[in-house]
Design a protein around this motif. Structure first.
Motif, PDB file in Angstrom:
ATOM      1  N   LEU A 243      12.368 -30.257 -18.666  1.00  0.00           N
ATOM      2  CA  LEU A 243      12.761 -30.455 -17.272  1.00  0.00           C
ATOM      3  C   LEU A 243      11.576 -30.230 -16.333  1.00  0.00           C
ATOM      4  N   VAL A 244      10.913 -29.093 -16.481  1.00  0.00           N
ATOM      5  CA  VAL A 244       9.823 -28.714 -15.580  1.00  0.00           C
ATOM      6  C   VAL A 244       8.634 -29.670 -15.701  1.00  0.00           C
ATOM      7  N   SER A 245       8.373 -30.147 -16.905  1.00  0.00           N
ATOM      8  CA  SER A 245       7.246 -31.069 -17.115  1.00  0.00           C
ATOM      9  C   SER A 245       7.501 -32.458 -16.541  1.00  0.00           C
ATOM     10  N   GLY A 246       8.772 -32.746 -16.231  1.00  0.00           N
ATOM     11  CA  GLY A 246       9.134 -34.066 -15.718  1.00  0.00           C
ATOM     12  C   GLY A 246       9.559 -35.030 -16.803  1.00  0.00           C
ATOM     13  N   ALA A 247       9.503 -34.607 -18.062  1.00  0.00           N
ATOM     14  CA  ALA A 247       9.872 -35.492 -19.167  1.00  0.00           C
ATOM     15  C   ALA A 247      11.324 -35.944 -19.087  1.00  0.00           C
ATOM     16  N   LEU A 248      12.195 -35.090 -18.540  1.00  0.00           N
ATOM     17  CA  LEU A 248      13.625 -35.423 -18.474  1.00  0.00           C
ATOM     18  C   LEU A 248      13.980 -36.349 -17.310  1.00  0.00           C
TER      19      LEU A 248
END
Length: 326
Positions: A243-248
């Protein structure tokens, strides 16, 4: 010296490409009569592809209004769209669909940022055994996973039966705080049959007295062997980092027609628990000591899937009813 020249080249290339890109945008506007936001909305289908392009366009814009539009309060989105249309000299009567499309994209973009904040708040809140709400959630987790087995006392070795490390589960929540408990309870309550089955499977470890060859010959049924609750907290960590990495973003922008919520995140956790369980069986590790290797391999597979702009991890997952696969 070589390192300095490489950095100088990269900086020059960056500014050259940025200048070239702005020139190309100017030419495209003159040729099509449409700004970049219009071209994206009219040529890209709804979902992650469109929203991520809109997000990049707004973030990289020279306009302060467009740059800050990705972080406005949800209640200010409608007014922000009006300001953008005015700035870009777009007539809303002639382009009614543009405002609707931009609003949907901004709701997703702003919602994703707010979801990170909500998830982070739960992760940072420690489990407090003096908090009645925390205690109630923990006891519900036992009830959902072991409905036919009463918990003899709050501090008990029985907690090991659902995969905690000791007599008091509160110590296992240190890494992920309340987020780990929220996710585990959600899985156990909303997808009870699957959660109980995964728990049951996890309680069948491989017998260390057998070699791998002997084990394969015996074909032991459902030989899984891992601590359900601890793995659940670990998968919570995986979901959090995705989530935090933006992958989601790919997943959420494809399944949430507006702002993704904490429920969407928890449904994604349920999916990851399901998939990790199946992946663990497929990998057929000898014992729990291979957990880190299997988890890392699983993480790479999920990230690879999420690079597909059309990817939705769980649009038809049992615990995700009501989600829309855009």
């Amino acid at each position: 010296m070589k390192h300095f020249l490489r950095m100088l080249f990269q900086v020059c290339l960056y500014f050259y490409c940025k200048f070239l890109w702005r020139c190309l945008k100017f030419v495209m506007r003159k040729l099509t009569g449409r700004c970049e936001l219009q071209r994206i909305c009219y040529s890209t289908k709804p979902g992650a592809s469109r929203t991520m392009k809109i997000e990049t366009s707004l973030r990289d814009s020279k306009s302060k209004l467009l740059q800050t539009s990705v972080s406005v309060h949800p209640d200010a989105i409608e007014k922000t769209i009006e300001d953008i249309m005015e700035l870009k000299k777009i007539n809303p009567d002639i382009n009614p669909q543009l405002g609707i499309s931009l609003q949907a994209c901004l709701l997703q973009i702003v919602g994703y940022r707010n979801l990170i904040a909500d998830v982070e708040k739960l992760r940072r809140e420690p489990y407090d055994s003096d908090n009645p709400q925390h205690e109630e959630m923990l006891l519900k987790l036992w009830k959902f996973l072991k409905p036919n087995t009463p918990l003899e006392s709050r501090i008990s070795k029985q907690w090991c039966e659902i995969g905690f490390q000791g007599d008091d589960p509160k110590t296992d929540f240190r890494g992920m705080g309340l987020l780990g408990l929220y996710n585990l309870q959600y899985f156990a309550e909303r997808d009870a049959a699957a959660a109980q089955q995964v728990l049951s499977d996890s309680l069948h470890p491989k017998c260390s007295k057998f070699s791998k060859v002997e084990w394969e010959k015996k074909r032991m049924d459902k030989a899984i062997g891992y601590s359900f609750a601890i793995v659940g907290i670990n998968i919570t960590d995986l979901a959090y980092n995705l989530l935090v990495s933006g992958a989601l973003k790919t997943h959420f922008y494809n399944i949430a027609p507006e702002a993704p919520t904490l429920s969407h995140f928890q449904q994604t956790f349920c999916y990851l628990m399901h998939e990790f369980h199946k992946f663990w069986i497929e990998e057929d590790p000898m014992d729990i000591m291979e957990f880190n290797r299997v988890r890392e391999k699983f993480r790479k597979r999920i990230i690879k899937q999420l690079r597909n702009p059309d990817m939705a991890l769980c649009p038809h997952f049992a615990a995700s009813e009501g989600l829309i696969n855009m």
